[in-house]
Design an enzyme around this catalytic site. Structure first.
Site, short mmCIF file in Angstrom:
data_model
loop_
_atom_site.label_atom_id
_atom_site.label_comp_id
_atom_site.label_asym_id
_atom_site.label_seq_id
_atom_site.Cartn_x
_atom_site.Cartn_y
_atom_site.Cartn_z
N SER A 16 -37.65 -4.12 3.73
CA SER A 16 -38.20 -5.16 4.61
C SER A 16 -38.91 -6.26 3.83
O SER A 16 -38.93 -7.41 4.27
CB SER A 16 -39.14 -4.55 5.66
OG SER A 16 -40.28 -4.00 5.04
N GLU A 17 -39.47 -5.96 2.67
CA GLU A 17 -40.07 -6.97 1.82
C GLU A 17 -39.01 -7.80 1.10
O GLU A 17 -39.31 -8.85 0.54
CB GLU A 17 -41.02 -6.34 0.79
CG GLU A 17 -42.32 -5.83 1.35
CD GLU A 17 -43.26 -6.93 1.79
OE1 GLU A 17 -42.99 -8.13 1.54
OE2 GLU A 17 -44.29 -6.61 2.40
N GLY A 18 -37.79 -7.32 1.09
CA GLY A 18 -36.70 -8.04 0.44
C GLY A 18 -36.64 -7.81 -1.06
O GLY A 18 -35.83 -8.42 -1.75
#
Length: 98
Positions: A16-18
């Protein structure tokens, strides 16, 4: 060793943070510095895991800055407390997971 559930949770945060899928990473997101304005000349990854990189990146033209780094984009100001509290050696992947 983290449980299977904890590993899944940490993997979800990295996704989700990439960072886990970042094109610049050479270490599954553990080496990623927050991305700022693309035209700026700053490192996007780091190789010295002995400490949090502490790189200050401008994120927009309003003066928003960040020191987020690593797979979970941990801010430097919080990392200092985590390191002491958890007695961590540095900013190594196992330290970031802790």
């Amino acid at each position: 060793m983290p449980s299977t559930q904890m590993k899944a949770f940490l993997s979800m945060i990295g996704f989700s943070e990439g960072t886990r899928t970042a094109s610049d990473t050479k270490n599954n997101g553990y080496d990623v510095i927050v991305h700022g304005i693309p035209s700026m000349n700053f490192p996007r990854t780091f190789t010295d895991y002995s400490k949090h990189p502490g790189v200050v990146v401008t994120l927009n033209n309003r003066g928003l800055v960040s020191t987020a780094a690593g797979r979970y984009q941990i801010l430097y100001r919080f990392w200092k407390a985590y390191k002491v509290q958890l007695k961590l050696a540095g900013f190594y992947p196992e330290d970031q997971d802790a």
